[in-house]
Design a protein around this motif. Structure first.
Motif, PDB file in Angstrom:
ATOM      1  N   THR A   1      34.605  19.547  52.831  1.00 55.37           N
ATOM      2  CA  THR A   1      36.012  19.898  52.625  1.00 55.37           C
ATOM      3  C   THR A   1      36.490  20.870  53.693  1.00 55.37           C
ATOM      4  OG1 THR A   1      35.867  19.551  50.246  1.00 55.37           O
ATOM      5  CG2 THR A   1      37.673  20.947  51.040  1.00 55.37           C
ATOM      6  N   ARG A   2      35.669  21.866  54.001  1.00 51.81           N
ATOM      7  CA  ARG A   2      36.031  22.830  55.041  1.00 51.81           C
ATOM      8  C   ARG A   2      36.225  22.123  56.379  1.00 51.81           C
ATOM      9  NH1 ARG A   2      34.990  28.271  53.962  1.00 51.81           N
ATOM     10  NH2 ARG A   2      34.124  28.664  51.884  1.00 51.81           N
ATOM     11  N   ALA A   3      35.332  21.196  56.686  1.00 50.98           N
ATOM     12  CA  ALA A   3      35.436  20.463  57.945  1.00 50.98           C
ATOM     13  C   ALA A   3      36.703  19.616  57.977  1.00 50.98           C
ATOM     14  CB  ALA A   3      34.204  19.579  58.148  1.00 50.98           C
ATOM     15  N   SER A   4      37.016  18.986  56.843  1.00 51.97           N
ATOM     16  CA  SER A   4      38.220  18.150  56.785  1.00 51.97           C
ATOM     17  C   SER A   4      39.481  18.990  56.925  1.00 51.97           C
ATOM     18  CB  SER A   4      38.259  17.372  55.465  1.00 51.97           C
ATOM     19  OG  SER A   4      37.169  16.467  55.390  1.00 51.97           O
ATOM     20  N   LEU A   5      39.513  20.172  56.295  1.00 54.00           N
ATOM     21  CA  LEU A   5      40.674  21.048  56.403  1.00 54.00           C
ATOM     22  C   LEU A   5      40.811  21.604  57.820  1.00 54.00           C
ATOM     23  CD1 LEU A   5      40.506  22.965  53.004  1.00 54.00           C
ATOM     24  CD2 LEU A   5      42.137  21.202  53.694  1.00 54.00           C
ATOM     25  N   HIS A   6      39.677  21.860  58.452  1.00 56.39           N
ATOM     26  CA  HIS A   6      39.710  22.294  59.856  1.00 56.39           C
ATOM     27  C   HIS A   6      40.297  21.193  60.727  1.00 56.39           C
ATOM     28  CE1 HIS A   6      38.557  24.030  63.682  1.00 56.39           C
ATOM     29  NE2 HIS A   6      37.898  22.916  63.973  1.00 56.39           N
ATOM     30  N   PHE A   7      39.890  19.954  60.450  1.00 60.65           N
ATOM     31  CA  PHE A   7      40.432  18.828  61.208  1.00 60.65           C
ATOM     32  C   PHE A   7      41.928  18.685  60.949  1.00 60.65           C
ATOM     33  CE2 PHE A   7      41.612  14.352  61.591  1.00 60.65           C
ATOM     34  CZ  PHE A   7      41.165  14.076  62.872  1.00 60.65           C
ATOM     35  N   LEU A   8      42.339  18.809  59.686  1.00 58.68           N
ATOM     36  CA  LEU A   8      43.755  18.730  59.348  1.00 58.68           C
ATOM     37  C   LEU A   8      44.556  19.793  60.098  1.00 58.68           C
ATOM     38  CD1 LEU A   8      46.171  17.722  57.698  1.00 58.68           C
ATOM     39  CD2 LEU A   8      45.428  19.248  55.845  1.00 58.68           C
ATOM     40  N   SER A   9      44.037  21.011  60.111  1.00 56.33           N
ATOM     41  CA  SER A   9      44.717  22.094  60.822  1.00 56.33           C
ATOM     42  C   SER A   9      44.834  21.780  62.305  1.00 56.33           C
ATOM     43  CB  SER A   9      43.951  23.406  60.620  1.00 56.33           C
ATOM     44  OG  SER A   9      44.572  24.466  61.328  1.00 56.33           O
ATOM     45  N   GLY A  10      43.772  21.218  62.853  1.00 51.05           N
ATOM     46  CA  GLY A  10      43.799  20.856  64.270  1.00 51.05           C
ATOM     47  C   GLY A  10      44.807  19.769  64.571  1.00 51.05           C
ATOM     48  N   MET A  11      44.899  18.772  63.701  1.00 51.76           N
ATOM     49  CA  MET A  11      45.860  17.699  63.906  1.00 51.76           C
ATOM     50  C   MET A  11      47.295  18.198  63.766  1.00 51.76           C
ATOM     51  SD  MET A  11      44.305  15.010  64.839  1.00 51.76           S
ATOM     52  CE  MET A  11      45.727  13.919  64.767  1.00 51.76           C
ATOM     53  N   ILE A  12      47.510  19.113  62.808  1.00 49.52           N
ATOM     54  CA  ILE A  12      48.844  19.701  62.660  1.00 49.52           C
ATOM     55  C   ILE A  12      49.222  20.472  63.922  1.00 49.52           C
ATOM     56  CG2 ILE A  12      50.172  21.455  61.405  1.00 49.52           C
ATOM     57  CD1 ILE A  12      48.590  20.625  58.890  1.00 49.52           C
ATOM     58  N   GLY A  13      48.264  21.218  64.455  1.00 44.81           N
ATOM     59  CA  GLY A  13      48.520  21.956  65.689  1.00 44.81           C
ATOM     60  C   GLY A  13      48.833  21.039  66.852  1.00 44.81           C
ATOM     61  N   ALA A  14      48.095  19.917  66.952  1.00 41.28           N
ATOM     62  CA  ALA A  14      48.337  18.961  68.036  1.00 41.28           C
ATOM     63  C   ALA A  14      49.721  18.340  67.896  1.00 41.28           C
ATOM     64  CB  ALA A  14      47.254  17.876  68.019  1.00 41.28           C
ATOM     65  N   ALA A  15      50.108  18.016  66.663  1.00 42.84           N
ATOM     66  CA  ALA A  15      51.434  17.432  66.437  1.00 42.84           C
ATOM     67  C   ALA A  15      52.533  18.418  66.820  1.00 42.84           C
ATOM     68  CB  ALA A  15      51.582  17.008  64.979  1.00 42.84           C
ATOM     69  N   ARG A  16      52.334  19.683  66.460  1.00 41.18           N
ATOM     70  CA  ARG A  16      53.323  20.706  66.815  1.00 41.18           C
ATOM     71  C   ARG A  16      53.446  20.849  68.329  1.00 41.18           C
ATOM     72  NH1 ARG A  16      51.379  25.246  62.437  1.00 41.18           N
ATOM     73  NH2 ARG A  16      52.680  24.566  60.668  1.00 41.18           N
ATOM     74  N   THR A  17      52.298  20.836  68.986  1.00 39.22           N
ATOM     75  CA  THR A  17      52.310  20.937  70.451  1.00 39.22           C
ATOM     76  C   THR A  17      53.081  19.782  71.068  1.00 39.22           C
ATOM     77  OG1 THR A  17      50.191  22.110  70.496  1.00 39.22           O
ATOM     78  CG2 THR A  17      50.860  20.989  72.519  1.00 39.22           C
TER      79      THR A  17
END
Length: 302
Positions: free
Chosen positions: A126-142
């Motif tokens: 779950t932690r890994a998946s949430l880390h991935f989600l956070s990373g994807m959100i950051g990439a989308a924002r960028t």
């Protein structure tokens, strides 16, 4: 890269470097923006591997700024020596000096990250998946921030005008671009705008586009490495003098010389995955503009 390829490139390196310096007038870029201007000028014709480097540098300035030469070479799919030769071709002593352009460009551009607390009982998965989600959100924002700051308004306006005046709009995109054109086709239909989604079901793409004519418009979406069927379909439309507009991700895209107007959209990635946030946003803005323009002219779905 195979050793044979690297050896072949090394043999050609001196000639390539001389040709690039000649095109640049022996003046090296002082900023990242100047480098992009030179790459976009069309005055330099890169051999295959250097073109591969140029496309990667164009699309991933943050990765170039933060990575080691080995990391950047691996991501670009070339040898570190190819990066060094590319840098020297622009008048730099080596890759580190060349990399300073990218470091200066991205300095201070990243928003401060906020650590998201996760329940202590959460599993490692779950932690890994949430880390991935956070990373994807950051990439989308960028990606969204970038297109918001860099979109070519004149090109956008011209694309809306061309599509709004077309008798029939064709949409072409495959692989990663296919979800974009599929959703744009749906939203155009919902707005009463006649369109054809070239989906290639049953390998019929060339038949689907076979009736396109000069009074029609075509919106093509394509991302590197540009190894899909899209450029071939767009060439058919170009030969028939249809109005072509494109959403693509670099000045090296094969769609650029075929399209009358284009918008560059570069999607940031995280862990090798890219969102389509910016591409969909630009596409939806085009749909909105076309529908509004047609409504204002009283054309509706004709």
């Amino acid at each position: 890269m195979a050793k044979a390829d690297a050896a072949s490139l090394d043999e050609a390196g001196e000639g390539e470097e001389s040709g690039l310096k000649s095109a640049l007038g022996h003046t090296r870029p002082r900023t990242y923006e100047e480098l992009r201007a030179v790459l976009a000028s069309g005055t330099i014709h890169f051999p295959k591997r250097l073109r591969q480097v140029a496309i990667f540098l164009w699309q991933h300035p943050d990765d170039v700024a933060l990575g080691t030469i080995v990391q950047v070479a691996e991501q670009a799919g070339v040898q570190p020596s190819t990066l060094v030769r590319f840098a020297k071709s622009f008048g730099f002593s080596g890759f580190s000096e060349f990399q300073s352009l990218f470091k200066d460009h991205v300095k201070g551009t990243w928003p401060e990250g906020r650590a998201r607390e996760v329940e202590p009982a959460a599993t490692e998965e779950t932690r890994a998946s949430l880390h991935f989600l956070s990373g994807m959100i950051g990439a989308a924002r960028t990606s969204l921030d970038r297109i918001g700051e860099t979109i070519d308004v004149a090109s956008f306006e011209a694309m809306v005008t061309l599509l709004a005046e077309a008798d029939l709009i064709y949409l072409v995109g495959s692989k990663r671009a296919f979800p974009v054109v599929t959703y744009l086709s749906l939203t155009l239909s919902q707005q009463g705008v006649r369109n054809v989604l070239v989906d290639n079901v049953g390998s019929t793409a060339f038949d689907q586009i076979g009736c396109i004519g000069r009074r029609d418009g075509l919106l093509a979406v394509s991302f590197s490495p540009y190894n899909s069927i899209t450029p071939d379909l767009v060439r058919v439309a170009h030969e028939r003098d249809a109005g072509i507009v494109a959403i693509t991700d670099s000045t090296f895209s094969p769609l650029i010389p075929l399209a009358r107007h284009s918008i560059e959209v570069i999607e940031a990635d995280f862990a090798g995955f890219r969102s389509l946030a910016a591409s969909l946003s630009v596409g939806m803005a085009l749909v909105h503009g076309v529908a509004a323009r047609r409504a204002a002219r009283g054309r509706g779905s004709d």
